[in-house]
Design a protein around this motif. Structure first.
Motif, PDB file in Angstrom:
ATOM      1  N   GLY A 140      -4.191   4.065  -8.959  1.00  0.00           N
ATOM      2  CA  GLY A 140      -5.561   3.635  -8.726  1.00  0.00           C
ATOM      3  C   GLY A 140      -6.093   4.055  -7.375  1.00  0.00           C
ATOM      4  O   GLY A 140      -5.527   4.926  -6.701  1.00  0.00           O
ATOM      5  N   ALA A 141      -7.194   3.432  -6.971  1.00  0.00           N
ATOM      6  CA  ALA A 141      -7.836   3.731  -5.693  1.00  0.00           C
ATOM      7  C   ALA A 141      -7.252   2.845  -4.597  1.00  0.00           C
ATOM      8  O   ALA A 141      -6.969   1.661  -4.822  1.00  0.00           O
ATOM      9  N   HIS A 142      -7.086   3.433  -3.413  1.00  0.00           N
ATOM     10  CA  HIS A 142      -6.476   2.693  -2.298  1.00  0.00           C
ATOM     11  C   HIS A 142      -7.218   2.989  -1.004  1.00  0.00           C
ATOM     12  O   HIS A 142      -7.592   4.135  -0.732  1.00  0.00           O
ATOM     13  N   LEU A 143      -7.407   1.940  -0.199  1.00  0.00           N
ATOM     14  CA  LEU A 143      -8.011   2.065   1.119  1.00  0.00           C
ATOM     15  C   LEU A 143      -7.123   1.317   2.105  1.00  0.00           C
ATOM     16  O   LEU A 143      -6.907   0.110   1.965  1.00  0.00           O
ATOM     17  N   TYR A 144      -6.580   2.037   3.079  1.00  0.00           N
ATOM     18  CA  TYR A 144      -5.684   1.445   4.066  1.00  0.00           C
ATOM     19  C   TYR A 144      -6.181   1.730   5.476  1.00  0.00           C
ATOM     20  O   TYR A 144      -6.897   2.710   5.706  1.00  0.00           O
ATOM     21  N   MET A 145      -5.764   0.869   6.405  1.00  0.00           N
ATOM     22  CA  MET A 145      -5.968   1.153   7.823  1.00  0.00           C
ATOM     23  C   MET A 145      -4.656   0.937   8.552  1.00  0.00           C
ATOM     24  O   MET A 145      -3.986  -0.084   8.362  1.00  0.00           O
ATOM     25  N   THR A 146      -4.261   1.912   9.384  1.00  0.00           N
ATOM     26  CA  THR A 146      -3.066   1.777  10.209  1.00  0.00           C
ATOM     27  C   THR A 146      -3.466   1.423  11.627  1.00  0.00           C
ATOM     28  O   THR A 146      -4.410   1.991  12.178  1.00  0.00           O
ATOM     29  N   GLU A 147      -2.760   0.483  12.225  1.00  0.00           N
ATOM     30  CA  GLU A 147      -3.031   0.032  13.578  1.00  0.00           C
ATOM     31  C   GLU A 147      -2.109   0.748  14.568  1.00  0.00           C
ATOM     32  O   GLU A 147      -1.102   1.334  14.164  1.00  0.00           O
ATOM     33  N   PRO A 148      -2.417   0.709  15.871  1.00  0.00           N
ATOM     34  CA  PRO A 148      -1.541   1.349  16.862  1.00  0.00           C
ATOM     35  C   PRO A 148      -0.106   0.824  16.832  1.00  0.00           C
ATOM     36  O   PRO A 148       0.817   1.539  17.229  1.00  0.00           O
ATOM     37  N   SER A 149       0.091  -0.403  16.373  1.00  0.00           N
ATOM     38  CA  SER A 149       1.436  -0.976  16.307  1.00  0.00           C
ATOM     39  C   SER A 149       2.275  -0.367  15.196  1.00  0.00           C
ATOM     40  O   SER A 149       3.497  -0.527  15.174  1.00  0.00           O
ATOM     41  N   GLY A 150       1.638   0.313  14.245  1.00  0.00           N
ATOM     42  CA  GLY A 150       2.355   0.842  13.085  1.00  0.00           C
ATOM     43  C   GLY A 150       2.126   0.016  11.833  1.00  0.00           C
ATOM     44  O   GLY A 150       2.484   0.434  10.729  1.00  0.00           O
ATOM     45  N   GLN A 151       1.535  -1.153  11.975  1.00  0.00           N
ATOM     46  CA  GLN A 151       1.225  -1.971  10.814  1.00  0.00           C
ATOM     47  C   GLN A 151       0.092  -1.341  10.013  1.00  0.00           C
ATOM     48  O   GLN A 151      -0.814  -0.725  10.562  1.00  0.00           O
ATOM     49  N   TYR A 152       0.169  -1.483   8.684  1.00  0.00           N
ATOM     50  CA  TYR A 152      -0.943  -1.035   7.849  1.00  0.00           C
ATOM     51  C   TYR A 152      -1.241  -2.094   6.789  1.00  0.00           C
ATOM     52  O   TYR A 152      -0.346  -2.800   6.329  1.00  0.00           O
ATOM     53  N   LEU A 153      -2.518  -2.190   6.428  1.00  0.00           N
ATOM     54  CA  LEU A 153      -2.963  -3.154   5.432  1.00  0.00           C
ATOM     55  C   LEU A 153      -3.946  -2.481   4.493  1.00  0.00           C
ATOM     56  O   LEU A 153      -4.640  -1.537   4.866  1.00  0.00           O
ATOM     57  N   GLY A 154      -4.015  -2.991   3.271  1.00  0.00           N
ATOM     58  CA  GLY A 154      -4.999  -2.509   2.317  1.00  0.00           C
ATOM     59  C   GLY A 154      -6.292  -3.307   2.426  1.00  0.00           C
ATOM     60  O   GLY A 154      -6.270  -4.503   2.741  1.00  0.00           O
ATOM     61  N   TYR A 155      -7.417  -2.659   2.170  1.00  0.00           N
ATOM     62  CA  TYR A 155      -8.724  -3.298   2.306  1.00  0.00           C
ATOM     63  C   TYR A 155      -9.641  -2.923   1.145  1.00  0.00           C
ATOM     64  O   TYR A 155      -9.477  -1.870   0.530  1.00  0.00           O
ATOM     65  N   LYS A 156     -10.613  -3.795   0.902  1.00  0.00           N
ATOM     66  CA  LYS A 156     -11.741  -3.447   0.044  1.00  0.00           C
ATOM     67  C   LYS A 156     -12.836  -2.794   0.875  1.00  0.00           C
ATOM     68  O   LYS A 156     -13.557  -1.935   0.383  1.00  0.00           O
ATOM     69  N   ALA A 157     -12.947  -3.225   2.124  1.00  0.00           N
ATOM     70  CA  ALA A 157     -13.866  -2.605   3.080  1.00  0.00           C
ATOM     71  C   ALA A 157     -13.355  -2.927   4.471  1.00  0.00           C
ATOM     72  O   ALA A 157     -12.855  -4.028   4.722  1.00  0.00           O
ATOM     73  N   VAL A 158     -13.465  -1.952   5.377  1.00  0.00           N
ATOM     74  CA  VAL A 158     -12.968  -2.153   6.740  1.00  0.00           C
ATOM     75  C   VAL A 158     -13.820  -1.327   7.692  1.00  0.00           C
ATOM     76  O   VAL A 158     -14.305  -0.250   7.345  1.00  0.00           O
ATOM     77  N   ALA A 159     -14.032  -1.867   8.896  1.00  0.00           N
ATOM     78  CA  ALA A 159     -14.801  -1.166   9.925  1.00  0.00           C
ATOM     79  C   ALA A 159     -14.129  -1.388  11.273  1.00  0.00           C
ATOM     80  O   ALA A 159     -13.696  -2.502  11.582  1.00  0.00           O
ATOM     81  N   VAL A 160     -14.024  -0.315  12.069  1.00  0.00           N
ATOM     82  CA  VAL A 160     -13.428  -0.403  13.398  1.00  0.00           C
ATOM     83  C   VAL A 160     -14.295   0.394  14.365  1.00  0.00           C
ATOM     84  O   VAL A 160     -15.233   1.083  13.963  1.00  0.00           O
TER      85      VAL A 160
END
Length: 234
Positions: A140-160
């Motif tokens: 399916g469709a996937h949207l992730y954001m990786t942080e400087p720490s190395g952690q990543y999470l999936g999102y429906k919408a994200v803004a930085v």
């Protein structure tokens, strides 16, 4: 007490200050966002003139990593470029080794692993960049954001970025999972306009998308962006 001078030293309250400082570089980056709906994923970013004679058309902030994956970033541009080159290499290696496109989460995890490695070795610094990764694979469709720490999470919408909180608040109020491609693009542009607090110009916006049906990531031209901006103004 100097706990922020080295990446390998924890503070008494369990923090790695260098990682938190890296996230501060992300917060000061250009506003960047991603939106996932049932039909598509849209990535959008503002491009600013840092000096009067700068040619913003030469600035690239959204990248096609593989046919089915696109990426963008907020933070230190040099760090983002290096990580995107790494992502392209891993995607290519996966195709050569397994004769299939790399799953979106697998690629995200690879990037997160590299980021995490740079939080535990002396003589290096964390990557001062957050990557937003959007793609469609067999699951399916996937949207992730990786942080400087190395952690990543999936999102429906994200803004930085510098306008991330404003854009995020707008998306929370107006997000609709049932939006089609046109509606998702317009929502992204409206969120970006709220965040930058000024009239958006086509040359100052970069936008890419991938649909669940076609699974081919592509970027919009300046003319296409101009058309959508005219519609949301109307």
């Amino acid at each position: 007490m100097g706990y922020d001078r080295a990446i390998t030293i924890f503070s008494p309250d369990g923090k790695l200050y260098q990682v938190e400082y890296a996230f501060e570089a992300v917060r000061k980056g250009w506003t960047t966002l991603g939106i996932k709906t049932k039909s598509c994923i849209v990535l959008a970013v503002e491009k600013r003139k840092t000096v009067p004679l700068m040619d913003v058309t030469t600035v690239e902030k959204i990248f096609k990593v593989d046919d089915h994956i696109g990426m963008t970033f907020a933070g230190l541009a040099a760090d983002g470029r290096v990580l995107i080159d790494y992502a392209r290499l891993r995607a290519l290696q996966h195709r050569l080794l397994y004769d299939e496109p790399i799953p979106v989460e697998v690629l995200t995890k690879r990037i997160g692993d590299i980021k995490q490695t740079y939080t535990q070795h002396g003589g290096v610094r964390p990557f001062g960049v957050a990557l937003i990764i959007g793609g469609v694979d067999d699951t399916g469709a996937h949207l992730y954001m990786t942080e400087p720490s190395g952690q990543y999470l999936g999102y429906k919408a994200v803004a930085v970025g510098v306008g991330g909180s404003v854009a995020g608040d707008f998306l929370e109020r107006n997000y609709n999972e049932e939006l089609d491609l046109d509606g998702t693009i317009k929502l992204a542009l409206q969120a970006l306009a709220k965040a930058v607090e000024k009239e958006l110009k086509p040359e100052n916006v970069e936008l890419g998308f991938i649909t669940v049906k076609e699974r081919m990531f592509r970027k919009l031209s300046v003319e296409e962006v101009s058309k959508y901006l005219s519609e949301i103004k109307g």
